[in-house]
Design a protein around this motif. Structure first.
Motif, PDB file in Angstrom:
ATOM      1  N   ARG A 159      52.769  50.022 -93.001  1.00 32.69           N
ATOM      2  CA  ARG A 159      54.015  50.076 -92.220  1.00 32.69           C
ATOM      3  C   ARG A 159      53.874  49.358 -90.879  1.00 32.69           C
ATOM      4  O   ARG A 159      54.359  49.814 -89.851  1.00 32.69           O
ATOM      5  N   ARG A 160      53.230  48.205 -90.947  1.00 33.75           N
ATOM      6  CA  ARG A 160      53.065  47.345 -89.771  1.00 33.75           C
ATOM      7  C   ARG A 160      54.056  46.189 -89.928  1.00 33.75           C
ATOM      8  O   ARG A 160      53.722  45.118 -90.443  1.00 33.75           O
ATOM      9  N   TYR A 161      55.263  46.410 -89.474  1.00 35.83           N
ATOM     10  CA  TYR A 161      56.368  45.535 -89.838  1.00 35.83           C
ATOM     11  C   TYR A 161      56.425  44.246 -89.024  1.00 35.83           C
ATOM     12  O   TYR A 161      56.889  43.220 -89.542  1.00 35.83           O
ATOM     13  N   ALA A 162      55.975  44.266 -87.779  1.00 38.39           N
ATOM     14  CA  ALA A 162      56.030  43.037 -86.974  1.00 38.39           C
ATOM     15  C   ALA A 162      55.117  41.952 -87.542  1.00 38.39           C
ATOM     16  O   ALA A 162      55.579  40.828 -87.807  1.00 38.39           O
ATOM     17  N   PRO A 163      53.821  42.229 -87.765  1.00 33.83           N
ATOM     18  CA  PRO A 163      52.995  41.181 -88.389  1.00 33.83           C
ATOM     19  C   PRO A 163      53.440  40.866 -89.806  1.00 33.83           C
ATOM     20  O   PRO A 163      53.273  39.736 -90.270  1.00 33.83           O
ATOM     21  N   LEU A 164      54.026  41.846 -90.503  1.00 34.19           N
ATOM     22  CA  LEU A 164      54.524  41.592 -91.862  1.00 34.19           C
ATOM     23  C   LEU A 164      55.610  40.533 -91.842  1.00 34.19           C
ATOM     24  O   LEU A 164      55.629  39.633 -92.690  1.00 34.19           O
ATOM     25  N   ALA A 165      56.519  40.618 -90.858  1.00 35.57           N
ATOM     26  CA  ALA A 165      57.611  39.639 -90.772  1.00 35.57           C
ATOM     27  C   ALA A 165      57.071  38.229 -90.583  1.00 35.57           C
ATOM     28  O   ALA A 165      57.550  37.267 -91.201  1.00 35.57           O
ATOM     29  N   VAL A 166      56.035  38.103 -89.742  1.00 37.77           N
ATOM     30  CA  VAL A 166      55.438  36.780 -89.504  1.00 37.77           C
ATOM     31  C   VAL A 166      54.759  36.258 -90.764  1.00 37.77           C
ATOM     32  O   VAL A 166      54.955  35.102 -91.164  1.00 37.77           O
ATOM     33  N   LEU A 167      53.971  37.119 -91.398  1.00 36.19           N
ATOM     34  CA  LEU A 167      53.213  36.690 -92.571  1.00 36.19           C
ATOM     35  C   LEU A 167      54.140  36.322 -93.726  1.00 36.19           C
ATOM     36  O   LEU A 167      53.911  35.323 -94.431  1.00 36.19           O
ATOM     37  N   VAL A 168      55.183  37.100 -93.950  1.00 30.49           N
ATOM     38  CA  VAL A 168      56.117  36.810 -95.042  1.00 30.49           C
ATOM     39  C   VAL A 168      56.805  35.469 -94.818  1.00 30.49           C
ATOM     40  O   VAL A 168      57.042  34.711 -95.766  1.00 30.49           O
ATOM     41  N   THR A 169      57.119  35.159 -93.566  1.00 29.07           N
ATOM     42  CA  THR A 169      57.768  33.875 -93.271  1.00 29.07           C
ATOM     43  C   THR A 169      56.858  32.706 -93.627  1.00 29.07           C
ATOM     44  O   THR A 169      57.289  31.723 -94.250  1.00 29.07           O
ATOM     45  N   ILE A 170      55.583  32.807 -93.233  1.00 33.69           N
ATOM     46  CA  ILE A 170      54.626  31.736 -93.574  1.00 33.69           C
ATOM     47  C   ILE A 170      54.414  31.680 -95.083  1.00 33.69           C
ATOM     48  O   ILE A 170      54.361  30.597 -95.681  1.00 33.69           O
ATOM     49  N   MET A 171      54.303  32.841 -95.708  1.00 28.65           N
ATOM     50  CA  MET A 171      54.097  32.915 -97.160  1.00 28.65           C
ATOM     51  C   MET A 171      55.240  32.245 -97.924  1.00 28.65           C
ATOM     52  O   MET A 171      55.016  31.537 -98.914  1.00 28.65           O
ATOM     53  N   ALA A 172      56.461  32.450 -97.437  1.00 26.59           N
ATOM     54  CA  ALA A 172      57.629  31.887 -98.119  1.00 26.59           C
ATOM     55  C   ALA A 172      57.698  30.373 -98.000  1.00 26.59           C
ATOM     56  O   ALA A 172      58.458  29.726 -98.740  1.00 26.59           O
ATOM     57  N   LEU A 173      56.917  29.797 -97.078  1.00 30.58           N
ATOM     58  CA  LEU A 173      56.830  28.347 -96.949  1.00 30.58           C
ATOM     59  C   LEU A 173      55.543  27.808 -97.572  1.00 30.58           C
ATOM     60  O   LEU A 173      55.181  26.653 -97.371  1.00 30.58           O
ATOM     61  N   THR A 174      54.856  28.666 -98.318  1.00 36.74           N
ATOM     62  CA  THR A 174      53.662  28.266 -99.053  1.00 36.74           C
ATOM     63  C   THR A 174      53.950  28.178-100.544  1.00 36.74           C
ATOM     64  O   THR A 174      53.588  27.205-101.214  1.00 36.74           O
ATOM     65  N   ARG A 175      54.586  29.211-101.081  1.00 37.79           N
ATOM     66  CA  ARG A 175      55.080  29.250-102.453  1.00 37.79           C
ATOM     67  C   ARG A 175      56.399  30.009-102.440  1.00 37.79           C
ATOM     68  O   ARG A 175      56.612  30.872-101.584  1.00 37.79           O
ATOM     69  N   PRO A 176      57.320  29.731-103.363  1.00 41.43           N
ATOM     70  CA  PRO A 176      58.592  30.466-103.384  1.00 41.43           C
ATOM     71  C   PRO A 176      58.355  31.959-103.603  1.00 41.43           C
ATOM     72  O   PRO A 176      57.873  32.368-104.655  1.00 41.43           O
ATOM     73  N   SER A 177      58.667  32.774-102.615  1.00 46.11           N
ATOM     74  CA  SER A 177      58.411  34.213-102.730  1.00 46.11           C
ATOM     75  C   SER A 177      59.207  35.048-101.741  1.00 46.11           C
ATOM     76  O   SER A 177      59.226  36.274-101.853  1.00 46.11           O
ATOM     77  N   GLY A 178      59.863  34.422-100.780  1.00 50.61           N
ATOM     78  CA  GLY A 178      60.590  35.176 -99.770  1.00 50.61           C
ATOM     79  C   GLY A 178      61.717  36.007-100.354  1.00 50.61           C
ATOM     80  O   GLY A 178      61.881  37.186-100.005  1.00 50.61           O
ATOM     81  N   LEU A 179      62.503  35.422-101.248  1.00 47.08           N
ATOM     82  CA  LEU A 179      63.614  36.149-101.849  1.00 47.08           C
ATOM     83  C   LEU A 179      63.100  37.305-102.697  1.00 47.08           C
ATOM     84  O   LEU A 179      63.682  38.393-102.712  1.00 47.08           O
ATOM     85  N   ALA A 180      62.006  37.087-103.412  1.00 49.23           N
ATOM     86  CA  ALA A 180      61.417  38.155-104.221  1.00 49.23           C
ATOM     87  C   ALA A 180      60.940  39.297-103.334  1.00 49.23           C
ATOM     88  O   ALA A 180      61.097  40.481-103.674  1.00 49.23           O
ATOM     89  N   PHE A 181      60.342  38.961-102.186  1.00 54.41           N
ATOM     90  CA  PHE A 181      59.855  40.011-101.292  1.00 54.41           C
ATOM     91  C   PHE A 181      61.029  40.802-100.712  1.00 54.41           C
ATOM     92  O   PHE A 181      60.957  42.032-100.601  1.00 54.41           O
ATOM     93  N   ALA A 182      62.092  40.108-100.359  1.00 55.85           N
ATOM     94  CA  ALA A 182      63.288  40.808 -99.887  1.00 55.85           C
ATOM     95  C   ALA A 182      63.849  41.714-100.975  1.00 55.85           C
ATOM     96  O   ALA A 182      64.289  42.841-100.703  1.00 55.85           O
ATOM     97  N   LEU A 183      63.816  41.223-102.209  1.00 58.05           N
ATOM     98  CA  LEU A 183      64.296  42.020-103.339  1.00 58.05           C
ATOM     99  C   LEU A 183      63.434  43.255-103.559  1.00 58.05           C
ATOM    100  O   LEU A 183      63.920  44.278-104.046  1.00 58.05           O
ATOM    101  N   ALA A 184      62.164  43.198-103.188  1.00 57.84           N
ATOM    102  CA  ALA A 184      61.285  44.368-103.291  1.00 57.84           C
ATOM    103  C   ALA A 184      61.544  45.362-102.163  1.00 57.84           C
ATOM    104  O   ALA A 184      61.467  46.581-102.360  1.00 57.84           O
ATOM    105  N   LEU A 185      61.829  44.843-100.965  1.00 58.79           N
ATOM    106  CA  LEU A 185      62.003  45.722 -99.812  1.00 58.79           C
ATOM    107  C   LEU A 185      63.318  46.489 -99.856  1.00 58.79           C
ATOM    108  O   LEU A 185      63.384  47.632 -99.371  1.00 58.79           O
TER     109      LEU A 185
END
Length: 415
Positions: free
Chosen positions: A191-217
């Motif tokens: 439940r460390r949401y601030a670093p999670l937001a940063v990491l997810v943003t970088i991850m979504a620009l590495t492979r398509p996954s941002g929408l999937a992560f939002a769909l999980a949250l």
């Protein structure tokens, strides 16, 4: 020496006891290193049979062999960036181009090239191998949140020896993306949401996954709200806001690359048109209609009748697996990710040989597989199942490399 005079069984038990006292990360790195030896041997064996082709000479060295396929696209991006516009054929259809590949991995590789003087292939393999080691350690930490040490280490071995695990040491973005994903899932559980937001943003620009992560949250947010309303778990207002904000950020991050491509080229549908170029050889010029590609692919691969039947059976079996005790022990957040990513694949991807590597983000499910294997009794049967699983995984590596990686001149099954 102290161990002289011990029976083989006693010596083995002492060695096992010492291994159990080793730091967890050392055990994981040992498993990862051993798995890379296996995968390297398989890749070199297949490379020794590789005829000359458009990308490599006959019997190429390891680094040349490791930058085949999408590795060439990442090489183009690392060397010269992206084109100014979306290339299109005479019919106005987008052709295959670099915009299908997101920028984080090739730019990281470019940075390593500048800092070390390495050529692209060596730098790309180095980034992938190091990221793979980080992913292995993060994976162990993740599954350890619900498994005991023995099951967690077996799950890690299954990941490192998986049929698609050679992808962890070639010029592909999968290693780096997997490390980011596993780190994001750990941050979510903590439940460390601030670093999670940063990491997810970088991850979504590495492979398509941002929408999937939002769909999980989104369902996780609803589930926690419901538990809070029923008095089962506190869900403070601040945490609700933070989790909701990360959900929105993940969704926006998932849309960022298509938006960047549109702004850079002036072509609003440039990214999706580019992605469709890769499925055109299979099903022709089609539009991106969610949840239709797997139906089309099943019919193309297996026939008009058998394809949909097999697809339905696979989906039913996958859904039923969540009723297994080993899956139910998994944290709800991880189950939400597995379901969301599977739904995302069904919505937007066309099933072909590259789909095997696209299943890598479902790796946390290996925790349930390991737990199930270690729950078998008696001990001899459990040992037989574990050895069989590992042997099948290694054999699967050879099968995957043979089918998808080497170039035989008539290849239509790219990795």
């Amino acid at each position: 020496m102290a161990h002289l005079g011990l029976s083989p069984r006693q010596a083995g038990e002492r060695l096992l006891a010492r291994a159990r006292r080793a730091p967890w990360w050392l055990s994981v790195l040992a498993v990862y290193a051993a798995s890379r030896i296996v995968s390297t041997g398989i890749l070199l064996h297949v490379a020794s049979r590789q005829p000359a082709n458009a990308w490599t000479p006959a019997q190429p060295g390891y680094f040349d062999f490791a930058r085949l396929w999408d590795g060439t696209w990442y090489w183009i991006i690392a060397a010269g960036g992206y084109p100014d516009d979306i290339p299109r054929d005479e019919a106005g259809l987008a052709t295959e181009n670099a915009f299908a590949f997101m920028p984080v991995y090739p730019f990281v590789v470019r940075g390593v090239m500048v800092l070390t003087g390495l050529e692209f292939a060596a730098a790309a393999v180095a980034v992938s191998v190091v990221a793979g080691a980080v992913a292995a350690m993060l994976f162990h930490r993740l599954v350890r949140t619900w498994l005991d040490e023995r099951a967690a280490l077996l799950a890690t071995a299954l990941l490192c020896l998986a049929p698609i695990s050679p992808i962890l040491q070639v010029a592909y973005a999968e290693s780096l993306h997997l490390a980011m994903l596993l780190g994001a899932l750990l941050l979510l559980l903590e439940r460390r949401y601030a670093p999670l937001a940063v990491l997810v943003t970088i991850m979504a620009l590495t492979r398509p996954s941002g929408l999937a992560f939002a769909l999980a949250l989104a369902p996780l947010l609803a589930w926690r709200w419901r538990r809070h309303r029923r008095g089962l778990e506190p869900f403070p207002v601040r945490e609700r806001v933070e989790l909701a904000a990360v959900t929105v950020i993940a969704g926006l991050a998932g849309l960022a690359w298509p938006g960047i491509v549109a702004l850079a080229t002036g072509d609003l549908t440039g990214y999706t048109d580019t992605e469709l170029a890769w499925r055109r050889p299979y099903v022709g010029p089609v539009e991106l209609v969610p949840f239709t590609a797997w139906w089309q692919g099943a019919r193309w691969w297996l026939g008009e009748t058998a394809g949909p039947v097999v697809l339905a059976l696979v989906l039913v079996a996958a859904s039923a697996s969540f009723a297994l005790p080993q899956m139910r022990r998994m944290p709800v957040a991880i189950r939400c990710w597995i379901i969301a990513y599977a739904v995302y694949l069904l919505a937007v991807f066309f099933p072909q040989s590259s789909t095997f590597r696209l299943l890598l983000p479902l790796a946390p499910a290996l925790g349930a597989l390991a737990a199930g294997a270690l729950a078998v009794r008696p001990r001899w049967l459990r040992a037989l199942i574990v050895v069989t699983m590992l042997a099948v995984s290694i054999a699967g590596q050879y099968g995957w490399v043979h089918i998808a990686w080497w170039v035989d001149g008539i290849d239509w099954t790219p990795p």
